[in-house]
Design a protein around this motif. Sequence first.
Motif, short mmCIF file in Angstrom:
data_model
loop_
_atom_site.label_atom_id
_atom_site.label_comp_id
_atom_site.label_asym_id
_atom_site.label_seq_id
_atom_site.Cartn_x
_atom_site.Cartn_y
_atom_site.Cartn_z
N ASN A 111 0.99 -1.13 -0.17
CA ASN A 111 0.10 0.07 0.00
C ASN A 111 0.82 1.16 -0.01
O ASN A 111 0.55 2.26 0.73
N VAL A 112 1.78 1.32 -0.92
CA VAL A 112 2.70 2.54 -1.07
C VAL A 112 2.68 2.88 -2.69
O VAL A 112 2.01 2.14 -3.37
N VAL A 113 2.95 3.91 -2.95
CA VAL A 113 3.10 4.61 -4.39
C VAL A 113 4.57 4.56 -4.75
O VAL A 113 5.47 4.86 -3.97
N ALA A 114 4.95 3.98 -5.80
CA ALA A 114 6.05 4.11 -6.47
C ALA A 114 6.44 5.23 -7.00
O ALA A 114 5.70 5.59 -8.14
N GLY A 115 7.50 5.92 -6.87
CA GLY A 115 7.94 7.01 -7.47
C GLY A 115 8.55 6.41 -8.80
O GLY A 115 9.15 5.55 -8.89
N ALA A 116 8.26 7.39 -9.84
CA ALA A 116 9.06 6.73 -11.00
C ALA A 116 9.92 8.05 -11.83
O ALA A 116 9.45 9.02 -11.93
N PHE A 117 11.08 7.92 -11.55
CA PHE A 117 12.09 9.10 -11.58
C PHE A 117 13.01 9.15 -12.77
O PHE A 117 13.55 7.92 -13.09
N ASN A 118 13.02 9.97 -13.56
CA ASN A 118 13.44 10.29 -15.20
C ASN A 118 14.92 10.52 -14.84
O ASN A 118 15.40 11.25 -14.23
N THR A 119 15.80 9.53 -15.66
CA THR A 119 17.27 9.58 -15.52
C THR A 119 17.65 10.18 -16.97
O THR A 119 16.89 10.24 -17.88
N THR A 120 19.13 10.40 -17.06
CA THR A 120 19.58 10.75 -18.42
C THR A 120 20.87 10.40 -18.46
O THR A 120 21.27 10.12 -19.86
N ASP A 121 21.61 10.35 -17.45
CA ASP A 121 22.94 9.96 -17.40
C ASP A 121 23.47 9.16 -16.00
O ASP A 121 22.64 9.18 -15.24
N LEU A 122 24.79 9.20 -15.95
CA LEU A 122 25.21 8.18 -14.72
C LEU A 122 25.03 9.02 -13.61
O LEU A 122 24.44 8.37 -12.25
#
Length: 284
Positions: free
Chosen positions: A17-28
């Motif tokens: 019962n949690v929300v997953a953050g979806a975090f955008n990456t670009t590089d290392l």
Amino acid sequence: MPLVNGFKLIDIVQERNVVAGAFNTTDLITTMGILSAVEKSKVPAFIQIAPTNVSLSGYGYIADMVKRYTANMETPVALHLDHGKTFESVKQAARAGFTSLMTDNAKYDYEENILHTAEAVRFAEGYGIPVEAELGAIAGKEDDDVTEGNAKTDPDQVVDFVQRTGVDLLAIAVGNVHGLNLDPNIDFPLLEKIEAVCPVPLVLHGASGIPDDQIAQMVNYGVVKINVASDLRNAYIKAVGQDYNDDPHRFDLIDVTLDAKKAVADVVYQKIQMMNQNSTSKVY
């Protein structure tokens, strides 16, 4: 923990019962900042990249970086394609080892959206990974095709769309926007109508500009994934800019990049806490 299948991540999120953050990456640097914060939080998450940002590295390098880092983590993470606007981008991400995909066909009319989305779903079945699709066009920098007719998701279309496409996650337009310079405001009555009929979990895009008190309520509306991108990029750029302003003649690139990594990590950790402050599960 090795990189996990998106289906597995969704199951864990719903069980806890949690929300997953979806975090955008670009590089290392961004990748390491995101994943270090996810590990600190102990809350499962998606790390993702859109085709518009993959030109720096290619899908394979992103997959390799994420796989290498997550192999030493304890917190489950899935690697997601964000806003795959072409079938080719969906295929490239799956073949590179992504464990979750988004096919974004919101620019098309309803029937054509179904056609293209179903094609991506059939392809992803061979890889055993989930597919997210968008119904209704989300304003901002990812979508330029927002009209009065598609500006928000029509709850009367939701069941038909999910059944005919076979999608596993549905990104909805309920007043959310991409970017930081617009004025998002969640239409909670609409969100409630959609949640009541939708047979699959919901996804909220454009969380960077949405007020914290609204984001914190998403866990109660069937939302399992919340996308954050602009806030991370803004923190990265500000950190590098601040280092330059402090000393325009510095050349210690490693310290500058470590500052950028920490700035990204701080934002990610804060976002995870904020998304889950109303969760009934313990969040660190």
